[in-house]
Motif scaffolding. Structure first.
Motif, PDB file in Angstrom:
ATOM      1  N   ALA A  37      10.827  -1.509  11.962  1.00  0.00           N
ATOM      2  CA  ALA A  37      10.253  -2.641  11.225  1.00  0.00           C
ATOM      3  C   ALA A  37       8.792  -2.379  10.874  1.00  0.00           C
ATOM      4  O   ALA A  37       8.340  -2.685   9.759  1.00  0.00           O
ATOM      5  N   GLU A  38       8.035  -1.800  11.817  1.00  0.00           N
ATOM      6  CA  GLU A  38       6.638  -1.449  11.539  1.00  0.00           C
ATOM      7  C   GLU A  38       6.549  -0.436  10.398  1.00  0.00           C
ATOM      8  O   GLU A  38       5.722  -0.569   9.497  1.00  0.00           O
ATOM      9  N   ARG A  39       7.416   0.538  10.445  1.00  0.00           N
ATOM     10  CA  ARG A  39       7.367   1.611   9.458  1.00  0.00           C
ATOM     11  C   ARG A  39       7.852   1.126   8.089  1.00  0.00           C
ATOM     12  O   ARG A  39       7.338   1.538   7.049  1.00  0.00           O
ATOM     13  N   ARG A  40       8.855   0.252   8.095  1.00  0.00           N
ATOM     14  CA  ARG A  40       9.414  -0.254   6.845  1.00  0.00           C
ATOM     15  C   ARG A  40       8.346  -0.962   6.003  1.00  0.00           C
ATOM     16  O   ARG A  40       8.379  -0.925   4.766  1.00  0.00           O
ATOM     17  N   ALA A  41       7.396  -1.572   6.673  1.00  0.00           N
ATOM     18  CA  ALA A  41       6.327  -2.299   5.968  1.00  0.00           C
ATOM     19  C   ALA A  41       5.456  -1.373   5.126  1.00  0.00           C
ATOM     20  O   ALA A  41       4.716  -1.839   4.242  1.00  0.00           O
ATOM     21  N   LEU A  42       5.537  -0.068   5.366  1.00  0.00           N
ATOM     22  CA  LEU A  42       4.741   0.897   4.602  1.00  0.00           C
ATOM     23  C   LEU A  42       5.363   1.222   3.246  1.00  0.00           C
ATOM     24  O   LEU A  42       4.717   1.853   2.399  1.00  0.00           O
ATOM     25  N   ILE A  43       6.632   0.863   3.056  1.00  0.00           N
ATOM     26  CA  ILE A  43       7.308   1.191   1.797  1.00  0.00           C
ATOM     27  C   ILE A  43       6.823   0.239   0.714  1.00  0.00           C
ATOM     28  O   ILE A  43       6.992  -0.981   0.811  1.00  0.00           O
ATOM     29  N   GLY A  44       6.201   0.796  -0.321  1.00  0.00           N
ATOM     30  CA  GLY A  44       5.668  -0.013  -1.412  1.00  0.00           C
ATOM     31  C   GLY A  44       6.491   0.117  -2.674  1.00  0.00           C
ATOM     32  O   GLY A  44       7.578   0.698  -2.683  1.00  0.00           O
ATOM     33  N   GLU A  45       5.951  -0.397  -3.759  1.00  0.00           N
ATOM     34  CA  GLU A  45       6.645  -0.387  -5.045  1.00  0.00           C
ATOM     35  C   GLU A  45       6.522   0.950  -5.758  1.00  0.00           C
ATOM     36  O   GLU A  45       7.279   1.232  -6.688  1.00  0.00           O
ATOM     37  N   THR A  46       5.538   1.757  -5.350  1.00  0.00           N
ATOM     38  CA  THR A  46       5.334   3.051  -5.991  1.00  0.00           C
ATOM     39  C   THR A  46       5.512   4.183  -4.976  1.00  0.00           C
ATOM     40  O   THR A  46       5.534   3.960  -3.767  1.00  0.00           O
ATOM     41  N   ALA A  47       5.635   5.401  -5.495  1.00  0.00           N
ATOM     42  CA  ALA A  47       5.879   6.570  -4.647  1.00  0.00           C
ATOM     43  C   ALA A  47       4.659   6.885  -3.795  1.00  0.00           C
ATOM     44  O   ALA A  47       3.538   6.951  -4.293  1.00  0.00           O
ATOM     45  N   SER A  48       4.887   7.100  -2.517  1.00  0.00           N
ATOM     46  CA  SER A  48       3.809   7.534  -1.634  1.00  0.00           C
ATOM     47  C   SER A  48       3.554   9.024  -1.820  1.00  0.00           C
ATOM     48  O   SER A  48       4.490   9.815  -1.930  1.00  0.00           O
ATOM     49  N   MET A  49       2.298   9.411  -1.824  1.00  0.00           N
ATOM     50  CA  MET A  49       1.910  10.816  -1.900  1.00  0.00           C
ATOM     51  C   MET A  49       1.334  11.290  -0.574  1.00  0.00           C
ATOM     52  O   MET A  49       0.756  12.373  -0.500  1.00  0.00           O
ATOM     53  N   GLU A  50       1.486  10.485   0.449  1.00  0.00           N
ATOM     54  CA  GLU A  50       0.948  10.829   1.766  1.00  0.00           C
ATOM     55  C   GLU A  50       2.077  11.248   2.711  1.00  0.00           C
ATOM     56  O   GLU A  50       3.242  10.907   2.498  1.00  0.00           O
ATOM     57  N   VAL A  51       1.709  11.966   3.755  1.00  0.00           N
ATOM     58  CA  VAL A  51       2.608  12.243   4.879  1.00  0.00           C
ATOM     59  C   VAL A  51       2.134  11.359   6.020  1.00  0.00           C
ATOM     60  O   VAL A  51       1.052  11.569   6.563  1.00  0.00           O
ATOM     61  N   ARG A  52       2.933  10.337   6.356  1.00  0.00           N
ATOM     62  CA  ARG A  52       2.478   9.267   7.231  1.00  0.00           C
ATOM     63  C   ARG A  52       3.353   9.146   8.480  1.00  0.00           C
ATOM     64  O   ARG A  52       4.246   8.306   8.532  1.00  0.00           O
TER      65      ARG A  52
END
Length: 610
Positions: free
Chosen positions: A344-359
């Protein structure tokens, strides 16, 4: 049901699905003799070593998930051999290396496949050793029709074989010529080796003793001695542009015994998905399922940009955790990584655009450590003197086999992996993913007829990671078979070749089968995709930030919308993503139905069922 490349096979007796039709047919022949799915998988596995030498070999490895009929959960047989006792970060640094070469002898680990297959045979099967080895001996001695990819691979390797690896030329360039596709190809050295093993074992007083005698011959006898001699005396050219000897010894071989382990699992609705532990990338699939559990994924069109975006962004997060936390170590915080609260904590990081980070995350408040992130195209090639060929990874060729070493010289020939899944009339079920010992990655050991695994390239030479190189630990392998229970009952065994893409493609098949109502063959055939937004497990360990590769069967609107969201999209050939093989078993009014499907891509995989 829409069009499929072949039917979902259904029957009541048993099924075998693998990456080569000969292995599947051999497996079914073992079932027809009254033996179990476990015996069938072993016989198919040994045939795969002979008929797919560019994808696996006797010197490779195999993780196996074993589900005995009526068992509450499967067990795992780890056929992933460990690193040599001499393999330390300091040793490689002293050689001037900052990553482990992907070819030659330096990355060799203990070849675990032979031990794992025979452990499965001894502890769970019913067939005699001779019964499961006879088909492999037949094809090695009398020949098998060479599939085009093998012929192409050998032709591309010809210069390296003749210049640097003459023992490979002796086997793969008979009479100095590259063999032709469709013609019979033989490996008499492997046939003679297996024949000698049977001869040595036949005087043992029982079936179990004969299998143990074969294991001793391999790990504590002539095979181990020959491997040590070759590694100690041969200085072999590799992709560093230099020659190195190997580190593997007979003591390393003698110390090896396949680990028998509990699987790890998560619940996904009425399904329980089982994987190998964090010495594999298997928990990535479980983390992705946890991330997707409370999303709209079940209601999304699998060809839509929303579906692709959500799956890709979930894969990025799970793969980041793989890099920071996975390895053959008691320090892996696996319980937290697989928990719903962490997801659940990690899911909150998913946004509307593509991530370019390694998180990567911080399970239990621990600070993550990442290996160096080396972007594709930024790593200079080593000095190769005279244009010598190099086995490397090329992400810009999505139409070829995905995810494993490839030969970069005017085009690319990639190695890959195999898969075999089997189920029998009693309800025994098995999934195994053999790989390693590729003909294009390491020279043939004279007298044995096979190459050693190069799986050691998956260790990092940076301190502090759970996947950092240490003596006698398993590299964090990409090999990742799967088993699924439904309603508490064993239901599905499946897997795929594909290196870092394996769990991504398995996720797509599961979601389409569970949510989309697709049968096994439909779920395998459906258009697929993957991301390379992760440090590759293979030399030279590059990452392609934001990348998504889709088969050309995706709608153009999906491609354009993904690009609008920031994804770096490559459109590959229409049939280029995924190599899945699957079998399943369900009950219908007290009687069982056996189901099977196999990958049509590459025109090589096949399922057999009746």
């Amino acid at each position: 049901m829409g069009f499929t490349t072949r039917p979902e096979l259904r029957g009541t007796f048993g099924a075998v699905s693998s990456t080569h039709w000969l292995a599947s047919a051999v497996g079914m022949s073992i079932l027809e003799k009254g033996h179990t799915a476990f015996d069938a998988a072993v016989a198919a596995g040994f045939v795969l070593q002979v008929v797919e030498p560019h994808l696996n070999g006797p010197g490779g490895e195999v993780p196996i998930i074993v589900t005995p009929a009526g068992a509450d959960e499967p067990i795992v047989i780890s056929g992933q051999g460990p690193s040599p006792a001499k393999a330390t970060i300091a040793y490689f640094r002293k050689l001037g290396l900052d990553i482990i070469p992907g070819t030659g002898l330096l990355p060799a680990c203990v070849p675990g496949a032979f031990g794992a297959w025979l452990t499965l045979l001894r502890d769970h099967g019913s067939a005699e050793l001779e019964e499961v080895l006879a088909p492999a001996i037949h094809y090695a001695e009398n020949g098998h029709p060479l599939v085009p990819r093998i012929a192409n691979t050998i032709a591309t390797m010809r210069e390296l074989f003749t210049t640097h690896w003459p023992s490979s030329a002796d086997v793969y360039l008979p009479n100095g010529e590259a063999p032709e596709a469709g013609k019979l190809f033989r490996n008499p050295q492997i046939a003679a080796l297996y024949g000698r093993i049977l001869e040595e074992a036949k005087t043992a007083p029982s079936r179990e003793a004969r299998i143990n005698a074969a294991l001793d011959f391999w790990y504590r006898g002539p095979v181990a001695e020959r491997i040590e001699e070759f590694c100690a005396t041969e200085s072999v050219w590799d992709v560093s542009g230099r020659h190195h000897k190997g580190l593997l010894t007979a003591d390393d071989m003698a110390a090896f015994k396949p680990e028998i382990e509990k699987p790890v699992s998560v619940a996904y609705g009425e399904y329980q998905v089982f994987k190998c532990g964090a010495w594999s990338q298997g928990p990535v699939l479980l983390q992705m399922l946890q991330l997707l559990a409370d999303t709209e994924i079940a209601r999304l069109d699998p060809l839509s940009p929303d579906f692709v975006h959500l799956a890709v962004e979930s894969a990025k997060l799970a793969m980041a955790d793989r890099e920071a936390w996975y390895g053959d170590s008691p320090e892996v915080p696996l319980g937290t990584l697989l928990s719903s609260s962490y997801a659940a904590e990690r899911r909150a990081l998913i946004g509307e655009t593509a991530s370019m980070e390694v998180r990567p995350g911080s399970p239990d408040g621990r600070r993550p450590i990442l290996p160096p992130l080396m972007e594709v195209g930024t790593i200079p090639q080593p000095g190769l003197g005279g244009g010598e060929p190099t086995v490397a990874r090329d992400r810009q060729l999505p139409n070829d086999s995905q995810g494993e070493p490839s030969l970069n010289k005017e085009g690319a020939q990639r190695g890959d992996t195999c898969q075999v899944s089997a189920v029998d009339r009693w309800g025994n079920m098995v999934s195994a993913t053999p790989s390693g010992g590729w003909l294009q990655s390491s020279p043939v050991i004279p007298g044995l007829g096979f190459s050693l695994t190069t799986r050691g390239q998956m260790f990092w030479l940076e301190e502090g990671l759970n996947s950092s190189l240490k003596p006698r630990v398993r590299p964090r392998t990409t090999l990742t078979p799967s088993t699924v229970h439904r309603g508490g009952v064993p239901y599905l065994a499946f897997g795929t070749p594909g290196g870092d893409q394996q769990d991504q493609w398995q996720l797509l098949m599961l979601l389409r089968h569970i949510h989309g109502g697709m049968n096994l063959q439909e779920a395998i055939d459906a258009p697929a995709f993957h991301t390379d937004h992760l440090p590759s497990s293979f030399w030279p360990r590059e990452i392609s930030f934001g990348s998504v590769t889709l088969e050309a069967r995706f709608p153009g609107e999906t491609v354009e919308e993904l690009r609008r969201r920031g994804h770096v999209v490559t459109v590959g050939d229409p049939w280029s993503e995924g190599r899945l093989s699957a079998v399943a078993r369900e009950m219908d009014r007290g009687s069982q139905i056996i189901k099977a499907g196999a990958n049509p891509r590459g025109m090589q995989g096949y399922a057999v069922a009746r």
